[in-house]
Design a protein around this motif. Sequence first.
Motif, mmCIF file in Angstrom:
data_model
loop_
_atom_site.group_PDB
_atom_site.id
_atom_site.type_symbol
_atom_site.label_atom_id
_atom_site.label_comp_id
_atom_site.label_asym_id
_atom_site.label_seq_id
_atom_site.Cartn_x
_atom_site.Cartn_y
_atom_site.Cartn_z
ATOM 1 N N LYS B 86 0.840 -1.195 0.000
ATOM 2 C CA LYS B 86 0.000 0.000 0.000
ATOM 3 C C LYS B 86 0.874 1.243 0.000
ATOM 4 O O LYS B 86 0.665 2.160 0.740
ATOM 5 C CB LYS B 86 -0.895 -0.022 1.244
ATOM 6 N N PRO B 88 4.080 3.470 -2.578
ATOM 7 C CA PRO B 88 4.323 4.063 -3.895
ATOM 8 C C PRO B 88 3.996 3.112 -5.052
ATOM 9 O O PRO B 88 3.473 3.546 -6.072
ATOM 10 C CB PRO B 88 5.824 4.371 -3.867
ATOM 11 N N LEU B 90 1.681 0.793 -5.270
ATOM 12 C CA LEU B 90 0.236 0.764 -5.513
ATOM 13 C C LEU B 90 -0.199 2.078 -6.172
ATOM 14 O O LEU B 90 -0.999 2.080 -7.115
ATOM 15 C CB LEU B 90 -0.509 0.536 -4.190
ATOM 16 N N LEU B 91 0.351 3.187 -5.683
ATOM 17 C CA LEU B 91 0.011 4.489 -6.277
ATOM 18 C C LEU B 91 0.347 4.486 -7.763
ATOM 19 O O LEU B 91 -0.420 4.964 -8.597
ATOM 20 C CB LEU B 91 0.797 5.614 -5.577
ATOM 21 N N LEU B 94 -2.105 2.429 -9.817
ATOM 22 C CA LEU B 94 -3.363 3.150 -10.009
ATOM 23 C C LEU B 94 -3.174 4.292 -10.990
ATOM 24 O O LEU B 94 -4.068 4.616 -11.769
ATOM 25 C CB LEU B 94 -3.885 3.671 -8.663
ATOM 26 N N ALA B 98 -4.623 0.856 -13.319
ATOM 27 C CA ALA B 98 -5.419 -0.126 -12.574
ATOM 28 C C ALA B 98 -6.678 0.586 -12.119
ATOM 29 O O ALA B 98 -6.630 1.751 -11.726
ATOM 30 C CB ALA B 98 -4.633 -0.655 -11.385
ATOM 31 N N LYS B 99 -7.822 -0.117 -12.223
ATOM 32 C CA LYS B 99 -9.070 0.574 -11.932
ATOM 33 C C LYS B 99 -9.220 0.899 -10.441
ATOM 34 O O LYS B 99 -9.720 1.948 -10.083
ATOM 35 C CB LYS B 99 -10.261 -0.274 -12.384
ATOM 36 N N SER B 100 -8.857 -0.060 -9.618
ATOM 37 C CA SER B 100 -8.985 0.176 -8.178
ATOM 38 C C SER B 100 -8.146 -0.862 -7.447
ATOM 39 O O SER B 100 -7.399 -1.628 -8.069
ATOM 40 C CB SER B 100 -10.450 0.114 -7.748
ATOM 41 N N TYR B 101 -8.297 -0.888 -6.136
ATOM 42 C CA TYR B 101 -7.516 -1.861 -5.370
ATOM 43 C C TYR B 101 -8.344 -2.373 -4.198
ATOM 44 O O TYR B 101 -9.280 -1.723 -3.747
ATOM 45 C CB TYR B 101 -6.217 -1.228 -4.859
ATOM 46 N N VAL B 102 -7.971 -3.557 -3.756
ATOM 47 C CA VAL B 102 -8.517 -4.106 -2.513
ATOM 48 C C VAL B 102 -7.315 -4.497 -1.678
ATOM 49 O O VAL B 102 -6.364 -5.094 -2.176
ATOM 50 C CB VAL B 102 -9.420 -5.336 -2.770
ATOM 51 N N ASP B 116 -16.899 -3.287 1.072
ATOM 52 C CA ASP B 116 -15.968 -2.493 0.271
ATOM 53 C C ASP B 116 -15.591 -3.238 -1.011
ATOM 54 O O ASP B 116 -15.513 -2.647 -2.083
ATOM 55 C CB ASP B 116 -14.699 -2.195 1.084
ATOM 56 N N THR B 120 -16.317 -1.877 -4.726
ATOM 57 C CA THR B 120 -15.181 -1.671 -5.618
ATOM 58 C C THR B 120 -15.425 -2.360 -6.961
ATOM 59 O O THR B 120 -15.225 -1.756 -8.027
ATOM 60 C CB THR B 120 -13.892 -2.225 -4.960
#
Lengths: 528, 128
Positions: B86, B88, B90-91, B94, B98-102, B116, B120
């Motif tokens: 979670k 840099p 992941l940033l 995105l 990437a559309k989103s994250y879990v 959630d 998502t």
Amino acid sequence: MDAISAGFFLIHLDGTVTPSAALAETLLPDSGRATAPAAKASSTPAMASATGASAARARRIPLNLALELNAEQEAQFGKWLKLVGLRHRDLRWEKLSALAPLQELRSVKGEEEIHVRLSYRKLEDGNGDLTAIAVFANDAAPSRAMIRQLEEERQRHKLEIRDVLALAANPPETVGSFLDDARLRLEAARWEWEGFLAAQKLPGAKGAGLWQGTAEESAGQHLFRELHMVKGNAGAFGFESLAAGAQESEDLLEALKHSGAGSERTRAKLTASLAGLRTQLEELVRAMKLIAGEGQDAMTRILKWKLDRLAAAAGGMETAKLDPALRALIEATAKLAFLSPAYLVRKYRNLVERVAHNLGKRVTFRVTSNTGDVHPESFSRVDEALVHILRNMVDHGIESPGEREAGGKGEAEIGFEYVAEEDRVFLRIRDDGRGMDPAAIAQRGIDLGLITRAEADSLDDVGKLSLIFLERFTTRDEAGMVSGRGLGLALAHRCVSDRGGNLYVYSRPGEGTRFAIELPHLGGKSLL
Amino acid sequence: MDKTVVIVDDSKFQTMQLGRFFSDVLGFKVAATGENGEEAVEMYKAHKPDLITMDLTMPKLDGRGALAQILAEFPQARVLVISAVKGPLLLECLAIGAKSYVEKPLRFDREDFIRDFKATVTEILQSA
């Protein structure tokens, strides 16, 4: 991106946030200097709708100053802001804000630790364009303190419940003898430790180490043994907190071993740890009394009290001239509270088994009696004597399994016999161990300066053997783990004498040892 | 017709958990599962699923690399990052599409996690 960075402020909204959030300002030593002119509500419609009239008093502070970001954090915020700029329209704010590099702040102000949780909110204009990100600082300290307190409370309860379970899971008399044993050991440990500390203060004692001497003789070794036994037994019974406490003391002792004479700090810690152990034990004893009430529950105690009064009244009656039926009734009443000897000796059976187990010996405990139920205090009045005699037998009398095997003997046996006679009671305890040589005992008495040669010569075998009842008579140069400080049998002898009885011993080398406690009958001649 | 998903995770156990969640709770058809970035790229090409879930730390080709390759060829691909990472990385994922994250750990025992996760996936399916 610059637009967003520029609009990225910590907004402190006077009157619109909880008082604790105002703490943010106290975290910001530069806030005065860095405070930007207050945003005008009219200039940022979205913000105005979000915060109402108070927004007029909102202060905008550049975040890097407000949060005292270091270079790395600033770079991370930069990346995050870039992402926010890209994705704030299609990715839920919940998701984006959770990725912000800082979610909480900690700082120490004097004694107090300040812990602030940060939450981020995006402010958009009417077109859905991002105008600012508001950072709210919520003082998390009160809730954190509460959670910590609850957690501590929970832990304590957990340990207390385990102690209660351990108290409930084992027979009261077993727990009782464990507690007695642990108390003796902790006292011995205190004695060793205080003795060592006192010796350190003597002039010229410098460097006399805790672990000096052979492994068997050093004060450290003695202390370690006592602690280790307490730890092992406490663990076996399920008294986890006591076991953990003993472990802590052991660890400190071990630390002193490696640091030579040991640092002042570690020594103080060990002193405190040993004191803590004694306190823990006393708490267990108190809990034990609450739960088991000297071995019974409250109802049993009340019943027993009533029964005892009834039985005592019946026992005191002159029945000789009464009708035989009435006499029978009164005598039966007097025996209401009586119990079988086999039941009453449970405590001693457990004691023998436990002590034997601790010494790596195996002993069968056999009980016989020439009578039915007896007065419940038949044994408890000489409890101290029985405990000392039995401990001594298992420790000194019974040989090690190897020794027994070499001597062609099978498993060791301790026999306990209750014999009621016309006017008195005998409690006979015998082992089939190594026995004692009267001549050797007499010689030992002379060597220890307890009697003269002439006195020894005047004694018969029984008289010579009775020297073991003298205070300070011990056959070992060093106190053993279970008995052997030369006091136990002296105490046993005194206990029996105090109750108007006699204690006898008889033994021959290789043939075991016999003790006999002779006591007057309890509760009147007419009984038993 | 059921939506399709490809699940890529180097933990077989987590792949199984995710597969079960997608089929039982979200009504997806699990088209394929893979355990590294190379398989992710191959499987995307082979199945063109409605959604591909991607762990970030994987052997051979990592999640970020696989994501970049998939998006280079299929800019419309819907990639959901499922990772414990979670920071840099992941940033960056995105930021590149990437559309989103879990976030891991997968807490299928918790209401808020499931809520959630559902939200998502719904969001991603609604996006272009």
